[in-house]
Each structure stands twice: as structure tokens, then as C-alpha cells.
Write an enzyme that holds these catalytic residues in place. Sequence first.
Site, short mmCIF file in Angstrom:
data_model
loop_
_atom_site.label_atom_id
_atom_site.label_comp_id
_atom_site.label_asym_id
_atom_site.label_seq_id
_atom_site.Cartn_x
_atom_site.Cartn_y
_atom_site.Cartn_z
CG ASN A 7 -57.97 61.02 -11.04
OD1 ASN A 7 -56.80 61.06 -11.40
ND2 ASN A 7 -58.74 59.97 -11.25
CG ASP A 9 -55.12 58.62 -12.08
OD1 ASP A 9 -54.68 58.44 -10.93
OD2 ASP A 9 -56.15 58.05 -12.52
CG HIS A 10 -54.38 63.33 -16.29
ND1 HIS A 10 -54.18 62.55 -17.39
CD2 HIS A 10 -55.71 63.29 -16.04
CE1 HIS A 10 -55.33 62.06 -17.80
NE2 HIS A 10 -56.28 62.49 -17.00
NE ARG A 18 -38.56 63.43 -21.73
CZ ARG A 18 -37.86 64.58 -21.81
NH1 ARG A 18 -37.02 64.89 -20.86
NH2 ARG A 18 -38.02 65.37 -22.83
CG HIS A 43 -57.46 53.90 -12.25
ND1 HIS A 43 -58.19 53.98 -13.40
CD2 HIS A 43 -57.35 52.57 -11.96
CE1 HIS A 43 -58.53 52.76 -13.79
NE2 HIS A 43 -58.02 51.89 -12.94
NE ARG A 45 -55.62 52.09 -16.99
CZ ARG A 45 -56.83 52.41 -17.45
NH1 ARG A 45 -57.39 53.54 -17.10
NH2 ARG A 45 -57.46 51.63 -18.27
NE ARG A 49 -52.96 53.03 -19.35
CZ ARG A 49 -54.07 52.95 -20.09
NH1 ARG A 49 -54.75 54.04 -20.37
NH2 ARG A 49 -54.49 51.80 -20.54
CG HIS A 50 -51.86 56.87 -14.74
ND1 HIS A 50 -52.38 56.15 -13.71
CD2 HIS A 50 -52.87 57.02 -15.65
CE1 HIS A 50 -53.64 55.88 -13.95
NE2 HIS A 50 -53.98 56.38 -15.13
CD GLU A 70 -60.79 56.30 -10.23
OE1 GLU A 70 -60.27 55.92 -11.29
OE2 GLU A 70 -61.31 57.41 -10.11
CB THR A 100 -59.68 57.83 -19.69
OG1 THR A 100 -60.11 58.05 -18.34
CG2 THR A 100 -60.77 58.27 -20.65
CB THR A 101 -62.53 54.66 -16.62
OG1 THR A 101 -61.34 54.70 -15.84
CG2 THR A 101 -63.39 53.52 -16.17
CD GLU A 151 -66.49 58.31 -9.42
OE1 GLU A 151 -65.78 57.78 -8.52
OE2 GLU A 151 -66.02 58.95 -10.37
CG HIS A 190 -64.88 59.79 -16.79
ND1 HIS A 190 -64.61 60.23 -18.05
CD2 HIS A 190 -63.97 58.83 -16.53
CE1 HIS A 190 -63.58 59.55 -18.53
NE2 HIS A 190 -63.16 58.69 -17.62
N GLY A 191 -64.95 63.56 -16.90
CA GLY A 191 -65.21 64.58 -17.91
C GLY A 191 -65.75 65.89 -17.34
N GLY A 212 -60.30 65.16 -12.44
CA GLY A 212 -58.86 65.08 -12.65
C GLY A 212 -58.37 65.92 -13.81
CG HIS A 213 -58.03 65.77 -18.72
ND1 HIS A 213 -58.46 66.78 -19.54
CD2 HIS A 213 -56.89 65.29 -19.28
CE1 HIS A 213 -57.64 66.89 -20.56
NE2 HIS A 213 -56.68 65.99 -20.43
#
Length: 238
Positions: A7, A9-10, A18, A43, A45, A49-50, A70, A100-101, A151, A190-191, A212-213
Site C-alpha cells: 500500500n 498511500d503514505h 507540500r 486508497h 479517498r 487526502r493522499h 480501495e 486511517t480505516t 480482507e 492493517h497494522g 503499507g505504513h
Amino acid sequence: MTTLGVNIDHIANVRQARKTVEPDPVQFAFLAELGGADSITVHLREDRRHIQDRDVFLLKETIKTKLNLEMAATEEMLGIARKLRPQYVTLVPEKREEVTTEGGLDLKSNLKYLKNFVENLKDSNIEVSAFIDPICEQIGYAKEIGFDFIELHTGKYAELSGHDQYKELQKIIESTYTANDLGLVVNAGHGLNYNNVKEIASINNMNELNIGHSIVARALAVGLERSVREMKSLINLT
Ligand code: PXP
């Protein structure tokens, strides 16, 4: 074999901080694939936002693996998905104020709407997944609605420790078996991070993990020293 969906997104989060052009998630998808990513997840959204619309269309054209989009089950997103035609869509709940979700989809209260929504996506040759909590009741509804995949939300597992984490792991294992018995393919995410992923990856028939993160955080850790060194040498050249 369990595969890895990365993922990104980050990466887009850093760019949007910026509102500039770098880092470009499209370039990072290429690097993720070089590292062995089996699919790329983004994702899109509602509040953008990203990830931006431009990103998803460029990714669809440029990635060599599969695109997992997503999105929330809204009419706007349905229109985008049908135009984009990613290999997969994962339906997720979305709240504007969340970081986040936060939880899985509530399939029961949206049965009729989701049936129609999933059918629309499948008509465009898109396979559809539902992001749900590891609760057997939700899995039954996922089957009834017509999802191809589920998922399982591993966020709670990731937050817990000790015996509580073990109990949550058992729920994820049971949910995987229940879903497999119903003919659903099971992903999870997730996580998940470098410390807690093994237990989830070793569940029988776990198809794909979406992470992702922790991967982006690790990329900063292993890449920052070199990026500073390169800047320092440019400064010293002047
Ligand atoms: N799966 C879903 C459905 C998600 O919404 C997210 C977060 O965007 C992930 C997986 C990846 O979670 P993390 O960034 O914590 O690895």
C-alpha cells in the site's frame, strides 16, 4: 504461497504535505515491484487526502503487477472504478475524520445496496473484496452479497499483545477457514509490521497481505542516511 500487496498511500501523504510533485507514488510503485510486491494497493479517498485521481490512472497504465483500488461504496467511486478497471476493488468503510480505516465494513445493514454495487463492478470484470472484521457473521454476508474475496482486518490483532493477541489471532484463523469453506479467497491487512506479520502469513490459505505504513516507515529508516549523504556531497561540491 502468501503474496504481498504494498500500500503506497503514505508516499502520497508526504507529497500532499507540500502539495507538490514528489515523492511520486507511481515511481514508488515501480520500486515496490522491483522489491517483489505482488500487487499495488491505493486508497482513493473521498477527500483525496493522499492518493489523487491522476495517480490511479497512471498506476493502472504503468504497473506490471495488479492494482488493488480501495474505495468507499459510493456512486462517485463506482464511476471511477468502472473507468479505471483495476484488477481488484476492495470496499472499505470511510469516515472523513478518521486518520486511517478504523473498522471493517458493516455488510448486514447495507446488504441490498452492496449486492447491486458489487454486481456493477463485476460487470466491468473487476474482482471485488470486502474489508471486514474477523467475525463469522460478516463472512456469511460477504458470500451472500457476491464478493470474490474478503480482507480480514488485522488492526486489532496488531494493537493487542500477549494472550489477547493470541485470542484475536485465533479469530482470524477461524474466519479464514470459514471463508475458505464458503469459497471466498482471504486476504488480510492493517497494522501488520516486521514483528507481527509471521503469524498471519503462516495461516493456511492466506492469499495476500496488504501492508503499507510499516514498509514506508522502514524505507525511511533504511534510506535516510544515503539521502543525507548525497545532499551533503552536493553541498560540499559548491
Ligand atoms: N488494508 C486496508 C483495507 C487498509 O485500509 C489499509 C490502510 O490503508 C491497509 C490494508 C494497510 O494498513 P497499514 O498501512 O497499517 O499497513
